[in-house]
Structure formats: structure tokens, C-alpha cells
Design an enzyme around this catalytic site. Structure first.
Site, PDB file in Angstrom:
ATOM      1  N   ASP A 159       2.444   5.851 -10.703  1.00  0.00           N
ATOM      2  CA  ASP A 159       1.483   6.917 -10.407  1.00  0.00           C
ATOM      3  C   ASP A 159       1.525   7.984 -11.499  1.00  0.00           C
ATOM      4  O   ASP A 159       0.498   8.495 -11.944  1.00  0.00           O
ATOM      5  CB  ASP A 159       1.811   7.536  -9.045  1.00  0.00           C
ATOM      6  CG  ASP A 159       1.982   6.472  -7.980  1.00  0.00           C
ATOM      7  OD1 ASP A 159       1.011   5.748  -7.719  1.00  0.00           O
ATOM      8  OD2 ASP A 159       3.099   6.334  -7.439  1.00  0.00           O
ATOM      9  N   HIS A 187       4.533   7.461  -2.211  1.00  0.00           N
ATOM     10  CA  HIS A 187       3.773   6.502  -3.026  1.00  0.00           C
ATOM     11  C   HIS A 187       2.742   5.843  -2.117  1.00  0.00           C
ATOM     12  O   HIS A 187       2.938   4.760  -1.589  1.00  0.00           O
ATOM     13  CB  HIS A 187       4.685   5.447  -3.648  1.00  0.00           C
ATOM     14  CG  HIS A 187       3.903   4.319  -4.256  1.00  0.00           C
ATOM     15  ND1 HIS A 187       3.145   4.475  -5.388  1.00  0.00           N
ATOM     16  CD2 HIS A 187       3.712   3.045  -3.858  1.00  0.00           C
ATOM     17  CE1 HIS A 187       2.535   3.335  -5.662  1.00  0.00           C
ATOM     18  NE2 HIS A 187       2.863   2.444  -4.748  1.00  0.00           N
TER      19      HIS A 187
HETATM   20  P1  NAI Z   1       4.395 -10.876  -4.816  1.00  0.00           P
HETATM   21  O1  NAI Z   1       3.946 -11.219  -3.440  1.00  0.00           O
HETATM   22  O2  NAI Z   1       3.769 -11.528  -6.000  1.00  0.00           O
HETATM   23  O3  NAI Z   1       5.970 -11.136  -4.920  1.00  0.00           O
HETATM   24  C1  NAI Z   1       6.879 -10.724  -3.951  1.00  0.00           C
HETATM   25  C2  NAI Z   1       8.045 -11.691  -4.005  1.00  0.00           C
HETATM   26  O4  NAI Z   1       9.064 -11.189  -3.136  1.00  0.00           O
HETATM   27  C3  NAI Z   1       7.698 -13.102  -3.515  1.00  0.00           C
HETATM   28  O5  NAI Z   1       8.106 -14.043  -4.495  1.00  0.00           O
HETATM   29  C4  NAI Z   1       8.502 -13.250  -2.222  1.00  0.00           C
HETATM   30  O6  NAI Z   1       8.963 -14.570  -2.012  1.00  0.00           O
HETATM   31  C5  NAI Z   1       9.656 -12.281  -2.495  1.00  0.00           C
HETATM   32  N1  NAI Z   1      10.344 -11.808  -1.288  1.00  0.00           N
HETATM   33  C6  NAI Z   1       9.828 -11.530  -0.065  1.00  0.00           C
HETATM   34  N2  NAI Z   1      10.801 -11.163   0.779  1.00  0.00           N
HETATM   35  C7  NAI Z   1      11.963 -11.182   0.085  1.00  0.00           C
HETATM   36  C8  NAI Z   1      13.309 -10.929   0.430  1.00  0.00           C
HETATM   37  N3  NAI Z   1      13.656 -10.578   1.679  1.00  0.00           N
HETATM   38  N4  NAI Z   1      14.249 -11.056  -0.530  1.00  0.00           N
HETATM   39  C9  NAI Z   1      13.911 -11.462  -1.786  1.00  0.00           C
HETATM   40  N5  NAI Z   1      12.648 -11.733  -2.159  1.00  0.00           N
HETATM   41  C10 NAI Z   1      11.679 -11.599  -1.242  1.00  0.00           C
HETATM   42  O7  NAI Z   1       4.281  -9.269  -4.918  1.00  0.00           O
HETATM   43  P2  NAI Z   1       4.274  -8.353  -6.216  1.00  0.00           P
HETATM   44  O8  NAI Z   1       2.894  -8.214  -6.706  1.00  0.00           O
HETATM   45  O9  NAI Z   1       5.329  -8.824  -7.137  1.00  0.00           O
HETATM   46  O10 NAI Z   1       4.669  -6.940  -5.572  1.00  0.00           O
HETATM   47  C11 NAI Z   1       5.924  -6.725  -4.981  1.00  0.00           C
HETATM   48  C12 NAI Z   1       5.937  -5.402  -4.220  1.00  0.00           C
HETATM   49  O11 NAI Z   1       5.754  -4.312  -5.091  1.00  0.00           O
HETATM   50  C13 NAI Z   1       4.850  -5.287  -3.156  1.00  0.00           C
HETATM   51  O12 NAI Z   1       5.449  -4.714  -1.994  1.00  0.00           O
HETATM   52  C14 NAI Z   1       3.893  -4.291  -3.768  1.00  0.00           C
HETATM   53  O13 NAI Z   1       3.168  -3.579  -2.773  1.00  0.00           O
HETATM   54  C15 NAI Z   1       4.840  -3.392  -4.505  1.00  0.00           C
HETATM   55  N6  NAI Z   1       4.245  -2.549  -5.546  1.00  0.00           N
HETATM   56  C16 NAI Z   1       4.731  -1.275  -5.687  1.00  0.00           C
HETATM   57  C17 NAI Z   1       4.257  -0.422  -6.660  1.00  0.00           C
HETATM   58  C18 NAI Z   1       4.784   0.974  -6.796  1.00  0.00           C
HETATM   59  O14 NAI Z   1       4.221   1.711  -7.600  1.00  0.00           O
HETATM   60  N7  NAI Z   1       5.822   1.403  -6.093  1.00  0.00           N
HETATM   61  C19 NAI Z   1       3.194  -0.884  -7.578  1.00  0.00           C
HETATM   62  C20 NAI Z   1       2.777  -2.240  -7.392  1.00  0.00           C
HETATM   63  C21 NAI Z   1       3.290  -3.034  -6.399  1.00  0.00           C
END
Ligand code: NAI
Length: 328
Positions: A159, A187
């Protein structure tokens, strides 16, 4: 040779993981002379894809990368961890209420917090990226009573970087000459990007912009809703920019902020600026000697006060909800 720093990444097989791991292994997380060992945590369905990513990491022959372990057991993944990037989370699916989302994520972040408490290195630093990031960080922190609370942080650096870029476009001043921007609060869409203390090329940013309507109606909503705009355009949520922000957050935490500047991070409130103690809220922070400190003494005008209060209220409601669910 130096002993490597143990970096644990959860959600390693996800899209942020794919954009993040190569940059960690190349030395951008900690410094170009710091060897790293990667510990990847995935759920069982994600293990095979994580192994594929590990094969590609091998194929980069990164001189600083001293090993990769992959597991679905948090107790193994966090064993000896110096830095933990908690990226994997349960996304909100159609028809899911906020309570369901918090509960599903509690089932992830509570055991991970306990595993960090029981197995991580004494100097552990935790960054929560997975949403809802602030409250997930709070859940993990509450499950780790033996770890100093300030070691748990939530990511608002994306952000912050988005706000820098928007302000640069508006003023025509390069981002390298913009300092002291702040993201306050959660966030989420209620976050408040604050330019009133920022400087563009040495001039007060609010005065340089001189357009309160632009701030209220364009700048703030553009920054706060950027995630949705990326999904709309790209057909997938921000990944490379999120990974970049995670790199920035940890690099700053370890290596410090430049003199005369600060950054934004979700850190445990000490009650500063009327943010209730214990909430993990975004603040203006400096970093020195591996510690974040909340910048003190800033004057908060009425425009800012109302917006900070609204976002902090949302954080308090999330805390009440996870308390009600017995997650903290
Ligand atoms: P994604 O769905 O591509 O990957 C998430 C991965 O986490 C998957 O491979 C899944 O198998 C794994 N996973 C789920 N539960 C788990 C657990 N208990 N232990 C280990 N691995 C686990 O999602 P992406 O795009 O990589 O985003 C990840 C997170 O980051 C989402 O929650 C998203 O909302 C968040 N995010 C946060 C931002 C921020 O600024 N704080 C910015 C962009 C995304």
C-alpha cells in the site's frame, strides 16, 4: 563461510511464493552477502508444485542459496527460523462471511504461531502477508507468548509503495524524492494513505498537491482499491508487487530506514495516536538495529483523524470477532 539465515516461507507454491522465492535466494531479502536456507511450508496438495519451484531454484545456481527443505508440518518448517514470511492463507470464497473467513484463517495462523513459539530461533522476525494480514498476525502473535510481540508484523508496504507511485505521478516528482508517506490502520479498503507529513522534493506533499478533493476522491480510493483494480485488469491478484513489498519490508526491518525518512508497517500498537494497545495496525515506522519504532509526535489533522479512527475501528471489530471465536 557464514552460517545461512533460515528463511521460512508459507504458501510457497502460490503465486506470491513464485515471485518471492527467487528474489530471496538471490540475496535481495537480507543483503547481497548473506547466505540463506529456504524452508517451504505448504499444505499436502501444494507439496508437488513446491518441489517444482525448488527444482527451478536449483537451476538458478544461486551462490547464496545453501539448501531448500519442503514440508507440510509447521513444526518442521519453523524449526530454527530466523525470518518467517507467512504468505499462505485461506482466501474469501463466494458467500463466505467475515466470521467464517477469520475462523478459517485462525485454523492456519494459530498453529503456525504456536510452531514459531516452540521452534523458531530467538531472533525470529515474522511478516504476515496472507489476508486478513493484520488480524492473522494478531492471531499468530497471541499463540506465541514466548516471542516478543513486536516480532510479529503485517504487510502494508505494498500500500505504501502504491501511494508513493500515485503521488509521484500526480506531482511529476520521482519516487526517489518522496519521503515520509504513511499508511495507517488495516490492510483493507479502510486503510488511510496520509500525505500530510510527506515531502516531495523537500516540499510538503499536501501543499505541493494543494487539492484536497483529489486526495479524498482520487488518491485515497485509488490506493485503497488498487488490489481490486489489479484483479480486474490482470485476471489474478497482485503477486510480483506483493512479493516486492515483502522483500522491501524485511530488507528495511533488517537493514534500517534511511535518515530523514520512514516507511509503513503493521506493528503492535503501544497506544500511540489513539490506536488501542495490542492491535496490529499500520503506522509510520523507522527501523534501526533490527527493530521497528513508531514515529512519535506527528500532528494529526481532522481529515486524517477521522480516517485513521475508521480503519482502527475495523481492526478492533476484527479483534473482537477472533476473541469471540477463541482464537486469541
Ligand atoms: P495463492 O492462492 O496463489 O497461494 C496461496 C498458497 O498458500 C497456496 O499454494 C496454498 O496451497 C498455500 N496454503 C494455504 N494454506 C496453507 C497453510 N496452512 N500452510 C501453508 N501453505 C498454505 O495466493 P497468493 O496470490 O500467493 O496470495 C497469498 C496471500 O497473500 C493471500 O491471502 C492474499 O490475499 C495475500 N495478499 C496480501 C497482500 C498484502 O499487501 N498484505 C497483497 C497481495 C496478496
Amino acid at each position: 563461510t557464514r552460517t545461512p539465515v533460515n528463511v521460512t516461507v508459507t504458501g510457497a507454491a502460490g503465486q506470491i511464493g513464485y515471485a518471492l522465492l527467487f528474489r530471496i535466494a538471490s540475496g535481495q531479502l537480507l543483503g547481497a552477502d548473506v547466505p540463506v536456507k529456504l524452508n517451504l511450508l505448504e499444505i499436502p496438495q501444494g507439496l508437488k508444485a513446491a518441489e517444482g519451484t525448488a527444482m527451478e531454484l536449483d537451476d538458478c545456481a544461486f551462490p547464496l542459496l545453501q539448501g531448500i527443505d519442503i514440508t507440510d508440518d509447521p513444526n518442521v518448517a519453523f524449526d530454527g527460523a530466523n525470518v518467517a514470511l507467512l504468505v499462505g492463507a485461506r482466501p474469501r470464497t463466494k458467500g463466505m462471511e467475515r466470521g467464517d473467513l477469520l475462523e478459517a484463517n485462525g485454523g492456519i495462523f494459530k498453529p503456525q504461531g504456536k510452531a514459531i513459539n516452540d521452534h523458531a530461533a530467538d531472533d525470529i522476525k515474522v511478516l504476515v502477508v496472507g489476508n486478513p494480514a493484520n488480524t492473522n498476525a494478531l492471531i499468530a502473535q497471541a499463540a506465541a507468548p514466548d516471542v516478543p510481540a513486536e516480532r510479529f508484523t503485517a504487510m502494508t508496504r505494498l500500500d505504501h509503495n502504491r501511494a508513493l507511485s500515485q503521488l509521484s505521478k500526480k506531482t511529476g516528482v520521482p519516487v526517489s524524492e518522496i519521503t515520509k508517506l504513511t499508511i495507517w490502520g488495516n490492510h483493507s479498503a479502510t486503510q488511510y494513505p496520509d500525505v500530510f507529513h510527506a515531502e516531495v522534493a523537500g516540499k510538503n506533499a499536501a501543499e505541493a498537491v494543494n487539492d484536497e478533493q483529489w486526495l479524498a476522491e482520487t488518491f485515497i480510493p485509488t490506493v485503497a482499491k488498487r488490489g481490486a483494480a489489479i484483479i480486474e485488469a490482470r485476471g489474478a491478484s497482485s503477486a510480483a508487487s506483493a512479493a516486492n513489498a515483502a522483500i522491501d519490508h524485511v530488507f528495511t526491518w533488517v537493514n534500517g530506514t534511511p535518515a530523514g525518512d520512514w516507511t509503513s508497517a503493521g506493528v503492535v500498537s503501544d497506544g500511540s495516536y489513539g490506536v488501542p494497545e495490542g492491535l496490529i495496525s499500520s503506522f509510520p515506522v523507522t527501523a534501526k538495529d533490527g527493530k521497528f519504532e513508531i514515529v512519535q509526535g506527528l500532528e494529526i489533522n481532522d481529515f486524517s483523524r477521522a480516517r485513521i479512527d475508521a480503519s482502527v475501528k475495523e481492526l478492533e471489530e476484527e479483534r473482537e470477532a477472533v476473541r469471540g471465536l477463541g482464537l486469541i
